[in-house]
Design a protein around this motif. Sequence first.
Motif, PDB file in Angstrom:
ATOM      1  N   UNK A   1       0.847  -1.202   0.000  1.00  0.00           N
ATOM      2  CA  UNK A   1       0.000   0.000   0.000  1.00  0.00           C
ATOM      3  C   UNK A   1       0.877   1.245   0.000  1.00  0.00           C
ATOM      4  N   UNK A   2       0.565   2.218  -0.880  1.00  0.00           N
ATOM      5  CA  UNK A   2       1.331   3.459  -0.933  1.00  0.00           C
ATOM      6  C   UNK A   2       1.210   4.194   0.392  1.00  0.00           C
ATOM      7  N   UNK A   3       2.264   4.969   0.711  1.00  0.00           N
ATOM      8  CA  UNK A   3       2.298   5.680   1.988  1.00  0.00           C
ATOM      9  C   UNK A   3       1.100   6.618   2.130  1.00  0.00           C
ATOM     10  N   UNK A   4       0.785   7.361   1.064  1.00  0.00           N
ATOM     11  CA  UNK A   4      -0.348   8.290   1.120  1.00  0.00           C
ATOM     12  C   UNK A   4      -1.660   7.542   1.309  1.00  0.00           C
ATOM     13  N   UNK A   5      -1.817   6.402   0.634  1.00  0.00           N
ATOM     14  CA  UNK A   5      -3.029   5.598   0.798  1.00  0.00           C
ATOM     15  C   UNK A   5      -3.169   5.122   2.236  1.00  0.00           C
ATOM     16  N   UNK A   6      -2.055   4.744   2.841  1.00  0.00           N
ATOM     17  CA  UNK A   6      -2.080   4.306   4.230  1.00  0.00           C
ATOM     18  C   UNK A   6      -2.509   5.461   5.137  1.00  0.00           C
ATOM     19  N   UNK A   7      -2.008   6.648   4.846  1.00  0.00           N
ATOM     20  CA  UNK A   7      -2.367   7.828   5.636  1.00  0.00           C
ATOM     21  C   UNK A   7      -3.860   8.133   5.502  1.00  0.00           C
ATOM     22  N   UNK A   8      -4.393   8.018   4.298  1.00  0.00           N
ATOM     23  CA  UNK A   8      -5.825   8.243   4.070  1.00  0.00           C
ATOM     24  C   UNK A   8      -6.639   7.233   4.883  1.00  0.00           C
ATOM     25  N   UNK A   9      -6.206   5.981   4.851  1.00  0.00           N
ATOM     26  CA  UNK A   9      -6.911   4.928   5.583  1.00  0.00           C
ATOM     27  C   UNK A   9      -6.907   5.208   7.079  1.00  0.00           C
ATOM     28  N   UNK A  10      -5.792   5.686   7.610  1.00  0.00           N
ATOM     29  CA  UNK A  10      -5.692   5.962   9.049  1.00  0.00           C
ATOM     30  C   UNK A  10      -6.658   7.080   9.458  1.00  0.00           C
ATOM     31  N   UNK A  11      -6.703   8.134   8.666  1.00  0.00           N
ATOM     32  CA  UNK A  11      -7.621   9.236   8.977  1.00  0.00           C
ATOM     33  C   UNK A  11      -9.072   8.765   8.840  1.00  0.00           C
ATOM     34  N   UNK A  42       3.325  12.721   4.172  1.00  0.00           N
ATOM     35  CA  UNK A  42       2.285  11.774   3.758  1.00  0.00           C
ATOM     36  C   UNK A  42       0.934  12.165   4.352  1.00  0.00           C
ATOM     37  N   UNK A  43       0.947  12.673   5.584  1.00  0.00           N
ATOM     38  CA  UNK A  43      -0.304  13.129   6.190  1.00  0.00           C
ATOM     39  C   UNK A  43      -0.855  14.330   5.427  1.00  0.00           C
ATOM     40  N   UNK A  44       0.037  15.210   5.016  1.00  0.00           N
ATOM     41  CA  UNK A  44      -0.380  16.399   4.276  1.00  0.00           C
ATOM     42  C   UNK A  44      -1.040  15.996   2.952  1.00  0.00           C
ATOM     43  N   UNK A  45      -0.467  15.005   2.268  1.00  0.00           N
ATOM     44  CA  UNK A  45      -1.031  14.532   1.009  1.00  0.00           C
ATOM     45  C   UNK A  45      -2.389  13.861   1.236  1.00  0.00           C
ATOM     46  N   UNK A  46      -2.503  13.146   2.358  1.00  0.00           N
ATOM     47  CA  UNK A  46      -3.776  12.496   2.678  1.00  0.00           C
ATOM     48  C   UNK A  46      -4.862  13.536   2.929  1.00  0.00           C
ATOM     49  N   UNK A  47      -4.513  14.583   3.666  1.00  0.00           N
ATOM     50  CA  UNK A  47      -5.466  15.649   3.952  1.00  0.00           C
ATOM     51  C   UNK A  47      -5.896  16.331   2.653  1.00  0.00           C
ATOM     52  N   UNK A  48      -4.941  16.537   1.758  1.00  0.00           N
ATOM     53  CA  UNK A  48      -5.261  17.167   0.477  1.00  0.00           C
ATOM     54  C   UNK A  48      -6.244  16.302  -0.313  1.00  0.00           C
ATOM     55  N   UNK A  49      -5.989  14.988  -0.339  1.00  0.00           N
ATOM     56  CA  UNK A  49      -6.864  14.080  -1.079  1.00  0.00           C
ATOM     57  C   UNK A  49      -8.261  14.028  -0.463  1.00  0.00           C
TER      58      UNK A  49
END
Length: 224
Positions: A1-11, A42-49
């Motif tokens: 799993x991509x790092x950003x995808x993992x961050x999205x999943x966590x949030x 990675x958290x910043x990218x997740x928040x953006x997505x």
Amino acid sequence: MAVTDDAILRVKEMIVSGELKPGDRLPREADLAERLGLSRNSLREAVKALSLVRVLDVRQGDGTYVSSLRADDLLGALSFVLDLHRGEDSVLEVLQVRRILEPAASALAAQRITPEEIATLRTMCDSGAEASSVEQLVEHDLEFHRAIARSSGNAYLAQLLDTLAGPTVRVRIWRGIAQAGAAERTIAEHRAIVDALALHETELARSWTTVHVAGVEQWLSDLT
């Protein structure tokens, strides 16, 4: 799993679990990244997505908040995606989805619709019969189906159907111009649907709606 995808999943997990609720402000970026074991990037990218799909609301100078998570807000992202796919094949697939969902909305409406809502639908049918152009008739058709979806009592279903209606407008106008008798058939089918709803006949309402929605789909399918 991509790092950003993992961050999205966590949030997402924090929201689904109820740890973060609609309107809540997210912890500071540094604190949240450390807590979730993520890099700040990675958290910043997740928040953006997540802000792009309206799950999060980033407010400059104030912080990041969980959105209202209402259906009309979240389904806005789907509307954007559908706008990017306007070819005949894509529209046909959207019509196929409508053929599944519209009858379900009518069936629910048949159980819940009020006499006042029935009266409004009958007035809409009369207005549609007096439409002076195909464009006006299609606008009537859109509002007619919105009203039934609202009467279903399911806000998610109503918003989803409204979102799906947009990509089909052009082909509905095209059919109204090109196919003989399309306008008269539309009004007649609308009246049949309303009669079924007024009787609270669930399966009859479902059947008439299926016939009605399938007409545009079949016409477009025959052309392709």
